[in-house]
Design a protein around this motif. Structure first.
Motif, PDB file in Angstrom:
ATOM      1  N   THR A  14     -17.566  13.402   2.599  1.00 25.60           N
ATOM      2  CA  THR A  14     -17.427  11.951   2.707  1.00 25.60           C
ATOM      3  C   THR A  14     -17.907  11.482   4.068  1.00 25.60           C
ATOM      4  N   SER A  15     -17.482  12.153   5.115  1.00 25.58           N
ATOM      5  CA  SER A  15     -17.899  11.712   6.448  1.00 25.58           C
ATOM      6  C   SER A  15     -19.386  11.948   6.682  1.00 25.58           C
ATOM      7  N   LYS A  16     -19.926  13.052   6.173  1.00 25.70           N
ATOM      8  CA  LYS A  16     -21.363  13.296   6.338  1.00 25.70           C
ATOM      9  C   LYS A  16     -22.204  12.285   5.569  1.00 25.70           C
ATOM     10  N   ARG A 118     -15.618   7.510  12.378  1.00 22.31           N
ATOM     11  CA  ARG A 118     -16.461   8.564  12.941  1.00 22.31           C
ATOM     12  C   ARG A 118     -15.702   9.262  14.061  1.00 22.31           C
ATOM     13  N   VAL A 119     -15.236  10.450  13.768  1.00 23.29           N
ATOM     14  CA  VAL A 119     -14.545  11.251  14.776  1.00 23.29           C
ATOM     15  C   VAL A 119     -15.100  12.666  14.709  1.00 23.29           C
ATOM     16  N   ALA A 120     -14.941  13.358  15.789  1.00 20.61           N
ATOM     17  CA  ALA A 120     -15.371  14.758  15.827  1.00 20.61           C
ATOM     18  C   ALA A 120     -14.480  15.572  14.891  1.00 20.61           C
ATOM     19  N   PRO A 121     -15.034  16.621  14.287  1.00 20.01           N
ATOM     20  CA  PRO A 121     -14.224  17.455  13.392  1.00 20.01           C
ATOM     21  C   PRO A 121     -12.930  17.942  14.033  1.00 20.01           C
ATOM     22  N   ARG A 130      -6.393  11.582   5.275  1.00 23.40           N
ATOM     23  CA  ARG A 130      -5.791  10.799   4.197  1.00 23.40           C
ATOM     24  C   ARG A 130      -6.383   9.387   4.186  1.00 23.40           C
ATOM     25  N   ARG A 131      -6.521   8.778   5.356  1.00 22.46           N
ATOM     26  CA  ARG A 131      -7.059   7.413   5.454  1.00 22.46           C
ATOM     27  C   ARG A 131      -8.521   7.374   5.003  1.00 22.46           C
ATOM     28  N   LEU A 132      -9.292   8.374   5.385  1.00 25.12           N
ATOM     29  CA  LEU A 132     -10.702   8.440   4.982  1.00 25.12           C
ATOM     30  C   LEU A 132     -10.816   8.549   3.467  1.00 25.12           C
TER      31      LEU A 132
END
Length: 190
Positions: A14-16, A118-121, A130-132
């Motif tokens: 999802t983040s990628k 956008r946060v670092a792993p 959970r929020r993402l």
């Protein structure tokens, strides 16, 4: 495959997919376009009241024309009084209809909000994950061979899972489904 591994795959994918700078720009543009389309949609209740009011005013005009032509009767004047009361009630209903300004965000505000994800792993907490997922993921399907993530970012809820647009970001959906090939797990022989 363990649940925590699958959850990590969903969060990473999802983040990628969504949180790359170029995708954030596209999502922001699409969200602003959706807001503008929503804001310009006519209010069906207001339209119905305006149509009814126009019809009543037409009838009042017809009765006034008849009265001016000398065909006045008690029934006409009574009907005129009734129509004027209906007109007054509809005017009041229209005036009382609140048309709040729809809440909209500027493109820069949308970008700012999306970039908060956008946060670092190494900074990904359980709350963040959970929020993402709650924000962007509609459902996740797991087959023997792949993990399919269905995102809930679409122009309308009704078209959220429609296959007619083939997951194209220029169609009804802003983001398509993500398919992740799962590694084959060899079964243990005894």
């Amino acid at each position: 495959m363990p649940k925590d591994v699958l959850e990590k795959l969903v969060v990473e994918s999802t983040s990628k997919l969504l949180l790359r700078p170029e995708n954030i720009q596209q999502l922001a543009d699409a969200i602003v376009s959706l807001q503008q389309a929503e804001a310009s949609r006519p209010d069906p209740e207001r339209a119905a009241l305006e149509q009814a009011l126009a019809e009543i005013r037409r009838k009042i005009g017809n009765i006034l024309s008849a009265i001016e032509n000398g065909t006045a009767s008690t029934a006409l004047t009574s009907r005129l009084s009734d129509l004027e009361q209906q007109e007054s009630a509809l005017d009041h209903q229209l005036a009382s209809l609140s048309t709040p300004e729809p809440f909209t965000l500027s493109r820069d505000e949308v970008i700012f909000l999306l970039e908060q994800f956008r946060v670092a792993p190494s900074e990904r907490t359980n709350v963040y994950c959970r929020r993402l997922v709650d924000t962007f993921v509609d459902k996740v399907e797991l087959t023997n061979r792949e993990l399919i993530i269905h995102f809930n970012i679409s122009k309308s809820t009704e078209n959220k899972n429609s296959q007619s647009n083939n997951g194209c970001s220029t169609g009804k959906r802003l983001v398509g489904d993500e398919r992740i090939e799962l590694p084959q797990v060899e079964s243990e022989s005894t």
